[in-house]
Write an enzyme that holds these catalytic residues in place. Structure first.
Site, PDB file in Angstrom:
ATOM      1  CG  HIS A 267      -2.194   0.925   1.029  1.00 48.85           C
ATOM      2  ND1 HIS A 267      -1.946   2.407   1.392  1.00 48.85           N
ATOM      3  CD2 HIS A 267      -3.294   0.659   0.641  1.00 48.85           C
ATOM      4  CE1 HIS A 267      -3.289   2.891   1.092  1.00 48.85           C
ATOM      5  NE2 HIS A 267      -4.006   1.801   0.774  1.00 48.85           N
ATOM      6  CG  ASP A 323      -8.048  -4.187  -2.967  1.00 43.66           C
ATOM      7  OD1 ASP A 323      -9.137  -4.118  -3.046  1.00 43.66           O
ATOM      8  OD2 ASP A 323      -7.375  -3.509  -3.504  1.00 43.66           O
TER       9      ASP A 323
END
Ligand SMILES: CC(C)(COP(=O)(O)OP(=O)(O)OC[C@H]1O[C@@H](n2cnc3c(N)ncnc32)[C@H](O)[C@@H]1OP(=O)(O)O)[C@@H](O)C(=O)NCCC(=O)NCCS
Length: 387
Positions: A267, A323
């Site tokens: 991320h 996700d």
């Protein structure tokens, strides 16, 4: 000679990493501590006690609703869910193999033509348009999914909340309460995330004094990429490719030799595990315990463990992002893999629109500069002499 040495702002880091673009009071992310708050409320607390509709109210209005405010919003949002008939006709004409994400992007744009307030940028009109879009994009997805499979679209049910109504429109069967609750929590967890790429795109469009539908169309086009909203689909594709828990390790080792990225890992902001991962795991665990179908959950768990132990991933602070567990959760709910990015949009529409409200309330055109690295003062050569 032009003055090419004129002072320019210092170039931003590639991908604008670490840059602060604007003040915002919508969501707060602490990437080092793994904290996400919506309007000052910790996401884990909201996931435990709130609903998606309540969080939509919170993000749009800045405070948690009273019972009366929530009821009013529910009545409003449920009454504006149905799609204009013209949109259903258009959905029928689209190729069945069109990407659902692209269908949703085009539909948001087309919906503007049928919205009575599409060119009205007043706060009240924007709030009503956001409420309509919330319901309408869920209907676009459910209807397109049914149409492409040769089925009739199913009308919404005003007695159901957003998540349960979506499952109803998708399957035409009474939604299982546990599945509806898991989907509601998923929608709540993804509703906003500060200045992510699609939200930024929405704000850039809004900053030109364009309209809400244009801003959300920009956001949807930006969400489509595999480094952002399509990562959830890619994550599921990778779990399906792995197939069973015993294949996780060889798959991971092989991927490292080819430089393949593990989707759902890493991320830009979080340098620890994404705070949304745990509530997702909790919901997924409840679902798989009820159905007994643990395969995808077990694969994800094993892959996360292996990545956590791996020096390459550890050195780069690469952990599971939202996700990673969204993918097996949506799969367990029977949602088709190629519509996962649209599920993300069904939730993020709330954050996108909240950011458009905020941008328009105190606007200045977003117009950064580039650090030009090309040549200067080249001679002009007639076309017949160029080679
Ligand atoms: C999310 C993401 C785009 C962030 O990218 P970023 O902040 O620009 O970071 P970078 O792409 O520069 O990656 C930094 C380093 O980690 C590596 N890396 C990042 N994500 C990785 C992943 N999922 N698998 C393997 N390596 C990864 C990069 O190769 C790079 O290594 P290097 O320093 O040796 O060049 C990136 O982590 C990624 O592609 N993840 C997979 C897609 C995904 O899940 N997206 C959803 C985000 S919510």
């Amino acid at each position: 000679m032009s003055d090419v040495t004129a002072t320019k702002p210092a170039p931003a880091a590639k991908g604008m990493a670490g840059m602060v673009i604007s003040d915002s009071s919508i969501s707060f992310v602490d990437g080092a501590a793994g904290i996400l708050e919506y309007r000052g409320h910790d996401i884990r607390q909201l996931a435990e006690h709130s609903s998606f509709e309540e969080v939509a109210y919170l993000l749009w209005n800045g405070h948690l609703p009273t019972a009366a405010e929530l009821e009013e919003m529910r009545m409003e949002s449920r009454s504006c869910r149905p799609l204009p008939g013209e949109i259903v006709t258009i959905l029928r004409q689209l190729p069945n193999d069109a990407s659902p994400t692209a269908v949703m992007r085009s539909s948001i744009s087309i919906l503007a033509h049928y919205d009575p307030e599409s060119e009205d940028n007043s706060p009240a009109a924007n709030r009503r348009k956001a409420c309509r879009l919330l319901g309408q994009i869920a209907a676009v997805l459910a209807h397109f999914e049914r149409i492409r499979n040769g089925h009739y679209p199913i009308e919404q049910r005003a007695d159901l909340d957003h998540a349960a109504n979506f499952l109803w429109m998708l399957n035409g069967a009474e939604p299982d309460p546990m599945a509806a609750k898991a989907l509601d929590q998923y929608l709540l967890l993804l509703a906003d995330h500060e200045f992510n790429a699609s939200t930024f795109a929405a704000r850039v469009t809004a900053s030109t004094d364009s309209d809400l539908h244009s801003a959300i169309t920009s956001a949807m086009g930006t969400l489509k990429g595999p480094l952002h909203g399509a990562a959830v689909q890619e994550a599921m594709v990778q779990f399906l490719e792995i197939g069973e828990s015993s294949n996780v390790e060889p798959w991971f080792i092989k991927g490292k030799t080819t430089g393949r990225r593990v989707m759902g890992i890493g991320h830009r902001v979080y340098k620890v595990r994404d705070p949304r991962a745990e509530p997702l795991v909790h919901n997924l665990e409840m679902l798989v315990n009820a159905t007994g179908e643990r395969q995808w959950f077990d694969i994800a768990r094993r892959l996360e463990e292996i990545a956590k132990e791996d020096p390459y991933f550890r050195d780069r602070n690469l952990s599971a992002n939202v996700d990673f567990y969204s993918a097996p959760l949506l799969y367990s709910l029977g949602i088709p893999v190629d519509t996962f990015t649209c599920m993300f949009a069904m939730s993020r529409i709330v954050g996108w629109t909240a950011h458009v409200f905020e941008q328009m309330a105190d606007n200045r055109l977003i117009r950064p500069q580039s650090n030009y690295v090309g040549p200067h003062d080249l001679p002009w050569v007639p076309i017949e002499e160029r080679g």
